[in-house]
Design a protein around this motif. Structure first.
Motif, PDB file in Angstrom:
ATOM      1  N   SER A 100     -42.774 -18.275  69.835  1.00 52.05           N
ATOM      2  CA  SER A 100     -43.984 -18.581  70.248  1.00 52.05           C
ATOM      3  C   SER A 100     -45.063 -17.465  70.556  1.00 52.05           C
ATOM      4  N   ILE A 101     -46.131 -17.462  70.956  1.00 54.72           N
ATOM      5  CA  ILE A 101     -46.833 -16.272  71.144  1.00 54.72           C
ATOM      6  C   ILE A 101     -47.926 -16.942  72.301  1.00 54.72           C
ATOM      7  N   GLU A 102     -48.143 -16.045  73.106  1.00 55.71           N
ATOM      8  CA  GLU A 102     -49.090 -16.376  74.278  1.00 55.71           C
ATOM      9  C   GLU A 102     -50.262 -15.147  74.420  1.00 55.71           C
ATOM     10  N   PHE A 103     -51.423 -15.618  74.785  1.00 58.82           N
ATOM     11  CA  PHE A 103     -52.486 -14.590  74.944  1.00 58.82           C
ATOM     12  C   PHE A 103     -53.074 -14.589  76.508  1.00 58.82           C
ATOM     13  N   VAL A 157     -54.231 -11.622  86.509  1.00 53.03           N
ATOM     14  CA  VAL A 157     -53.796 -11.760  84.916  1.00 53.03           C
ATOM     15  C   VAL A 157     -54.038 -13.345  84.739  1.00 53.03           C
ATOM     16  N   GLU A 158     -54.954 -13.580  83.598  1.00 53.07           N
ATOM     17  CA  GLU A 158     -55.116 -15.004  83.078  1.00 53.07           C
ATOM     18  C   GLU A 158     -54.578 -15.250  81.995  1.00 53.07           C
ATOM     19  N   ASN A 159     -53.772 -16.262  82.043  1.00 55.14           N
ATOM     20  CA  ASN A 159     -53.052 -17.037  80.822  1.00 55.14           C
ATOM     21  C   ASN A 159     -54.146 -17.424  79.776  1.00 55.14           C
ATOM     22  N   MET A 160     -54.549 -16.805  78.727  1.00 53.35           N
ATOM     23  CA  MET A 160     -55.649 -17.558  77.877  1.00 53.35           C
ATOM     24  C   MET A 160     -55.201 -18.269  76.898  1.00 53.35           C
ATOM     25  N   THR A 161     -53.894 -18.528  76.878  1.00 55.10           N
ATOM     26  CA  THR A 161     -53.327 -19.360  75.872  1.00 55.10           C
ATOM     27  C   THR A 161     -53.660 -20.820  76.285  1.00 55.10           C
ATOM     28  N   LEU A 162     -53.558 -20.757  77.325  1.00 58.65           N
ATOM     29  CA  LEU A 162     -54.405 -22.421  77.932  1.00 58.65           C
ATOM     30  C   LEU A 162     -55.803 -22.736  77.437  1.00 58.65           C
ATOM     31  N   GLU A 163     -56.555 -21.817  77.182  1.00 50.13           N
ATOM     32  CA  GLU A 163     -57.928 -21.732  76.714  1.00 50.13           C
ATOM     33  C   GLU A 163     -57.928 -22.219  75.067  1.00 50.13           C
ATOM     34  N   SER A 195     -45.629 -23.121  60.603  1.00 48.89           N
ATOM     35  CA  SER A 195     -45.867 -23.644  61.720  1.00 48.89           C
ATOM     36  C   SER A 195     -44.590 -24.949  62.302  1.00 48.89           C
ATOM     37  N   ASN A 196     -44.181 -24.833  63.385  1.00 47.94           N
ATOM     38  CA  ASN A 196     -43.085 -25.576  63.688  1.00 47.94           C
ATOM     39  C   ASN A 196     -43.548 -26.959  64.351  1.00 47.94           C
ATOM     40  N   SER A 197     -42.535 -27.950  64.568  1.00 47.19           N
ATOM     41  CA  SER A 197     -42.982 -29.214  65.171  1.00 47.19           C
ATOM     42  C   SER A 197     -43.643 -29.424  66.372  1.00 47.19           C
ATOM     43  N   SER A 198     -43.195 -28.339  67.109  1.00 48.52           N
ATOM     44  CA  SER A 198     -43.882 -28.246  68.569  1.00 48.52           C
ATOM     45  C   SER A 198     -45.051 -27.578  68.499  1.00 48.52           C
ATOM     46  N   ASP A 199     -45.730 -27.327  67.383  1.00 55.05           N
ATOM     47  CA  ASP A 199     -46.916 -26.368  67.378  1.00 55.05           C
ATOM     48  C   ASP A 199     -48.039 -27.222  67.817  1.00 55.05           C
ATOM     49  N   ILE A 200     -49.115 -26.612  68.376  1.00 54.60           N
ATOM     50  CA  ILE A 200     -50.468 -27.321  68.717  1.00 54.60           C
ATOM     51  C   ILE A 200     -51.389 -27.707  67.422  1.00 54.60           C
TER      52      ILE A 200
END
Length: 174
Positions: free
Chosen positions: A70-73, A82-88, A111-116
């Motif tokens: 998984s990747i987060e920004f 610090v703001e979690n930009m992954t939510l945006e 891409s896996n089955s839990s991807d957005i």
């Protein structure tokens, strides 16, 4: 004469009223600038963190293994906020796509089955499966693309849009 002055004042008042009424009360759309300064990549049980201005840490994989990732920004420009930009990115899934380019090593990324799900009813690659298919030392370039024109291309140039952040991760498959 008084009648003429009163008529002019009335006319001027009407003009002022109409000029104020004709102004648009529609709110002005503000396009907020997104700032991305940190990328966190979780590969299997390991976490790799990149901060703008620092080198990306080396990712080590075992040949033949499959890794759920998984990747987060983040916007960490203010260390106290610090703001979690992954939510945006998730909220605007139709406007974002994570593109992975691999060179020098054998690595299949899907891409896996839990991807957005985003544009073109395709996963945006926040959650992927990696399969290490060949030993080697190379580079994994990760690009977060804003408003891609396509998510079906095989090169960064073929996807269009703007790059929000791009990171080159050194990668070793043994």
């Amino acid at each position: 004469m008084n009648k003429n002055i009163i008529s002019k004042i009335a006319l001027l008042s009407l003009l002022l009223i109409f000029s104020y009424c004709s102004k648009s009360d529609d709110p002005v759309e503000v396009n907020e600038t997104e700032t991305f300064t940190r990328v966190v990549l979780k590969v299997g049980g390991d976490t790799y963190t990149y901060n703008v201005g620092s080198p990306a840490p080396e990712i080590k994989l075992a040949f033949g293994e499959v890794y759920g990732t998984s990747i987060e920004f983040y916007d960490a420009s203010d260390p106290n906020d610090v703001e979690n930009m992954t939510l945006e990115v998730i909220e605007e899934a139709d406007e974002h796509y994570v593109f992975y380019e691999v060179s020098g090593v054998g690595l299949n990324i899907t891409s896996n089955s839990s991807d957005i799900i985003g544009a073109e009813s395709k996963g945006i690659n926040l959650n992927t499966d990696w399969t290490a298919t060949d030993n080697g030392i190379g580079t994994l370039r990760v690009s977060l693309i804003h408003q891609p024109t396509s998510v079906s291309g095989t090169t960064r140039a073929s996807l269009g849009g703007e790059t929000d952040i791009e990171v080159d991760w050194p990668i070793v498959v043994e």
